[in-house]
Design an enzyme around this catalytic site. Structure first.
Site, short mmCIF file in Angstrom:
data_model
loop_
_atom_site.label_atom_id
_atom_site.label_comp_id
_atom_site.label_asym_id
_atom_site.label_seq_id
_atom_site.Cartn_x
_atom_site.Cartn_y
_atom_site.Cartn_z
N ARG A 96 -124.89 -0.37 77.60
CA ARG A 96 -124.59 -0.76 78.75
C ARG A 96 -123.66 0.30 79.67
NH1 ARG A 96 -128.40 -3.68 79.21
NH2 ARG A 96 -128.47 -5.51 78.08
N GLU A 99 -126.71 2.64 80.60
CA GLU A 99 -127.29 2.20 81.64
C GLU A 99 -126.42 2.40 83.09
OE1 GLU A 99 -129.46 -1.93 82.16
OE2 GLU A 99 -127.32 -2.17 81.63
N SER A 122 -112.73 16.21 84.79
CA SER A 122 -112.23 16.67 83.42
C SER A 122 -112.23 15.47 82.57
CB SER A 122 -110.94 17.39 83.43
OG SER A 122 -110.67 17.53 82.04
#
Length: 156
Positions: A96, A99, A122
């Protein structure tokens, strides 16, 4: 003196031993972080093989987990960072996040560049926090804060 790992196998094996000991001793990541005196996100990442722990923190965690001096020393080495396996993650939670970056990655890039200019966020000077909050529509929501220092690109 800092030492680096070139092969992630040793840290992956140690991560498995950490999770096993954590489970057998019924400890939480927060309890391990408290023993280390560092944030729960950093200690969890370190124990899963993504960061080195400072000496006193490594020894405190190793003692709490019942790990030996070699494990405490290995926890202090700079790991070969990155995913345990390549390709698209199979674990549903990790997938997820993968995604989310596929769907919102270009949006995040556009918004960061519009607000800050050309540069990066960073992952070294970085803080991570995870909180569970009530969802007004019922259930619970995860609030995940990624807090990284902005580093501008510098012409040379």
């Amino acid at each position: 003196m800092p030492h680096a790992q070139l092969d992630p196998t040793a840290r992956q094996d140690l991560a498995a031993a950490v999770v096993d000991a954590k489970t057998r001793k019924d400890l939480t990541w927060q309890q391990l972080a408290d023993a280390a005196g560092l944030s729960v996100a950093f200690v969890t990442a370190a124990l899963l093989g993504q960061h080195p722990l400072p000496g006193p923190a490594a020894h405190a965690v190793a003692e709490l987990l019942g790990l030996d001096a070699d494990a405490a020393l290995l926890l202090q080495t700079i790991p070969a960072r990155g995913p345990v396996t390549g390709g698209v993650p199979a674990d549903p939670t990790i997938y997820r996040f993968h995604e989310m970056l596929h769907v919102y990655g270009t949006t995040l890039k556009a918004l960061v560049h519009e607000q800050f200019g050309d540069g990066i966020i960073s992952a070294i000077n970085f803080r991570l926090d995870v909180k569970k909050v009530a969802d007004p529509e019922g259930g619970e929501r995860a609030v995940i804060t990624l807090d990284g220092k902005y580093l501008p690109t510098k012409p040379f």
